[in-house]
Design an enzyme around this catalytic site. Structure first.
Site, PDB file in Angstrom:
ATOM      1  N   GLY A 246      37.173  46.657  40.824  1.00 16.12           N
ATOM      2  CA  GLY A 246      36.084  46.530  39.853  1.00 16.12           C
ATOM      3  C   GLY A 246      36.520  46.494  38.414  1.00 16.12           C
ATOM      4  CB  CYS A 247      39.418  47.036  36.535  1.00 13.72           C
ATOM      5  SG  CYS A 247      39.156  48.687  37.165  1.00 13.72           S
ATOM      6  CD  GLN A 248      36.829  41.065  32.330  1.00 12.59           C
ATOM      7  OE1 GLN A 248      37.715  40.748  31.542  1.00 12.59           O
ATOM      8  NE2 GLN A 248      35.582  40.733  32.125  1.00 12.59           N
TER       9      GLN A 248
END
Lengths: 142, 416
Positions: free
Chosen positions: A50-52
């Site tokens: 869920g992180c860029q």
């Protein structure tokens, strides 16, 4: 130093910087100071979803205290995780769980780097707390 | 919005155009907004905002149901929007225009409906390309697994262009559909759709075109392209979110079974048997996004005021200028250098993560996209985890590109 004292120290540290550029520079600096996580530890097991950018967090329990290692390929995110590690690494699960990251608001992180911004700040904090819960359960069983 | 004579187009003037988009006047972090994420969504002109407000303020009623004044009025406006779309893309008939939520739903509609029909048999093939958005990959993977069909991928070269020779050679007797993007959201490449439909049609294979990015940049003529399906989202062409279009040739839409069941798509219902409406209603179950449809009609009116070639030329000028400016930055590499390219620039800077670039220039009010752009296979193809992307609309200016340039220099300075 207690978690509370560490948080206070960081708030004071960031108070010196009035503009955003300086704050970012300091945050990036904190990330650079973070000890290198060995490449062989940058595996899916420790990777956050869920992180860029890519973020890895590993934890170890020694004498009842949790020691974290972390890394990210984005400098600002690495700075953020360094900030969390500075505060929470080397503390007991109970200490970690009873001290939410209130200090982030006071250093102004929440305004520009709010947890909704996909920078993984919320995910990173959650991961740290989950490690604390896991180690707490583990030690209670023994 | 005044009705403009079709032949006499309004002269394009960027300052006047900017006045039509109220959001462009706002401040972000105390700086004027520099909105360079038009490939994600475009901003809305005042006439679109007014159309939505007017509809809810004065005209709201459900359509296709009541015989009372307001229902008739709402129906007329909604169906009029369908006509506008038909004209906009030059479809033969308004019944070929299906309103959906957006590009993603349109592709899922076609995939699901074909999956439900006897169209695909085990071993059949669907051809997509290496530059597809996830929304033109995943729906086919879902039916691949259910129908045991194969997905084939057209490769791209280092400039980010489709390898048409490879495409021709991968078509077999088992190929049942080609589904490709018109303009790549991550690379800006404009694909030669007409050539693709010619190749596919010579083997009797229909072509679906993902036009999400194309609508705001190009004048699209589905008959000229000879696309069998053409899909796009309203919000990427200055309209509201939650409304999009599936254009399909009548022969295919007639053949395809309904996608969802419910009100408005039926003729008669008994517990034993239901008969369905004709197209387009067959595919529009339930109360649709009435305001969205009307808003999309208003967006089309807005674009139609201008000569599209004039808008394209202006955007080409922005792309050229931005490419030149960005290329001056040491260590900056542009990903995607197709000879036919829309005003989208994906780039990476040595040693600086796109996330860091986006975060820092945001403090100056500059909005760009960072990440994988829902095109992870492209990122893999070019060996980068993510890129930063600036995408321009006709309301952007050279001054804004200068601000982007200055912002990127600042990023470089911070990371020195």
């Amino acid at each position: 130093m207690t978690i509370e004292e560490k948080q206070k120290k960081l708030i004071e540290e960031f108070e010196q910087y009035t503009d955003w550029e300086e704050r970012y520079k300091h945050l990036i600096e904190l990330g650079r100071e973070l000890s290198q996580m060995p490449e062989e530890l940058k595996i899916d097991k420790y990777k956050l979803d869920g992180c860029q950018s890519q973020v890895w967090i590993k934890a170890e329990l020694k004498d009842g205290k949790i020691y974290f290692e972390a890394d990210s390929d984005a400098a600002i995110v690495k700075g953020l995780v360094a900030l969390l590690l500075k505060v929470y690494s080397g503390h007991t699960p109970d200490e970690i769980l009873s001290n939410p990251p209130e200090f982030l608001k006071q250093i102004g992180i929440d305004k520009h780097l709010s947890p909704t911004r996909k920078n993984g700040l919320a995910a990173m904090m959650k991961q740290i707390q989950m490690y604390a819960v896991a180690f707490k359960t583990l030690t209670a069983k023994k | 919005m005044q009705k403009t004579d079709k032949l006499v187009k309004k002269e394009f003037n960027v300052e006047e155009v900017r006045n039509d988009f109220p959001i462009l006047k706002r401040l972000v972090n105390d700086k004027p907004l520099v909105y360079l994420d038009n490939a994600a969504t475009t901003q809305k002109p005042q006439n679109v905002i007014d159309a939505l407000t007017n509809y809810y303020t004065y005209d709201n009623a459900n359509i296709h149901r009541g015989l009372y004044f307001l229902s008739e009025l709402a129906t007329e406006q909604y169906e009029n929007a369908r006509l506008k779309v038909k004209e906009f893309i030059n479809a033969i008939s308004a019944s070929e225009i299906i309103f959906v939520r957006g590009t993603t739903e349109a592709i899922n509609l076609v995939a699901s409906s074909l999956c439900r029909s006897k169209y695909f048999s085990e071993g059949d093939e669907v051809v997509i390309s290496n530059m597809e958005h996830h929304s033109n990959i995943v729906p086919w993977q879902l039916i691949r697994d259910r129908k045991k069909i194969n997905l084939k991928v057209i490769p791209i070269n280092d400039a980010g262009e489709l390898d048409l020779e490879a495409f021709e050679s991968m078509i077999t007797d088992k190929t049942r559909l080609v589904s490709v993007v018109h303009i790549s959201n991550a690379l800006g490449t404009i694909n030669p759709i007409k050539k693709i439909t010619e190749i596919a049609h010579s083997r009797n294979i229909p072509v679906l075109v993902d036009g999400a990015q194309a609508m705001s940049h190009l004048k699209v003529d589905v008959q000229e392209l000879d696309a069998d399906f053409y899909v796009f989202s309203g919000h990427k062409v200055f309209g509201p979110t939650g409304i999009g279009v599936l254009y399909g040739k009548t022969e295919f839409l007639e053949m395809m079974p309904p996608y969802q069941g419910g009100g408005d798509m039926i003729r008669t219902v008994t517990f034993e048997k239901t008969t369905f409406e004709n197209i387009p209603k067959k595919f529009e179950a339930g109360t649709p996004n009435i305001a969205g449809g009307i808003g999309l009609g208003a967006a089309i009116d807005y674009v139609n005021q201008f000569d599209r070639t004039e808008l394209s030329n202006y955007e080409d000028m922005l792309l050229k200028y931005a490419t030149e400016r960005l290329s001056e930055i040491e260590g900056l590499k542009i990903i995607g250098n197709a000879s036919e390219k829309a005003s989208v620039i994906s780039f990476v800077i040595d040693g600086i993560h796109p996330y860091d670039i986006g975060t820092i220039i945001d403090t100056d009010g500059i909005a760009i996209r960072t990440g994988h752009h829902c095109t992870q296979p492209i990122m893999k193809r070019f060996g980068v985890p993510a890129t930063a992307r600036a995408s321009f609309a006709f309301y952007n200016t050279k001054e804004e590109i200068d601000k982007l340039y200055a912002g990127l220099l600042k990023v470089k300075k911070i990371f020195e």
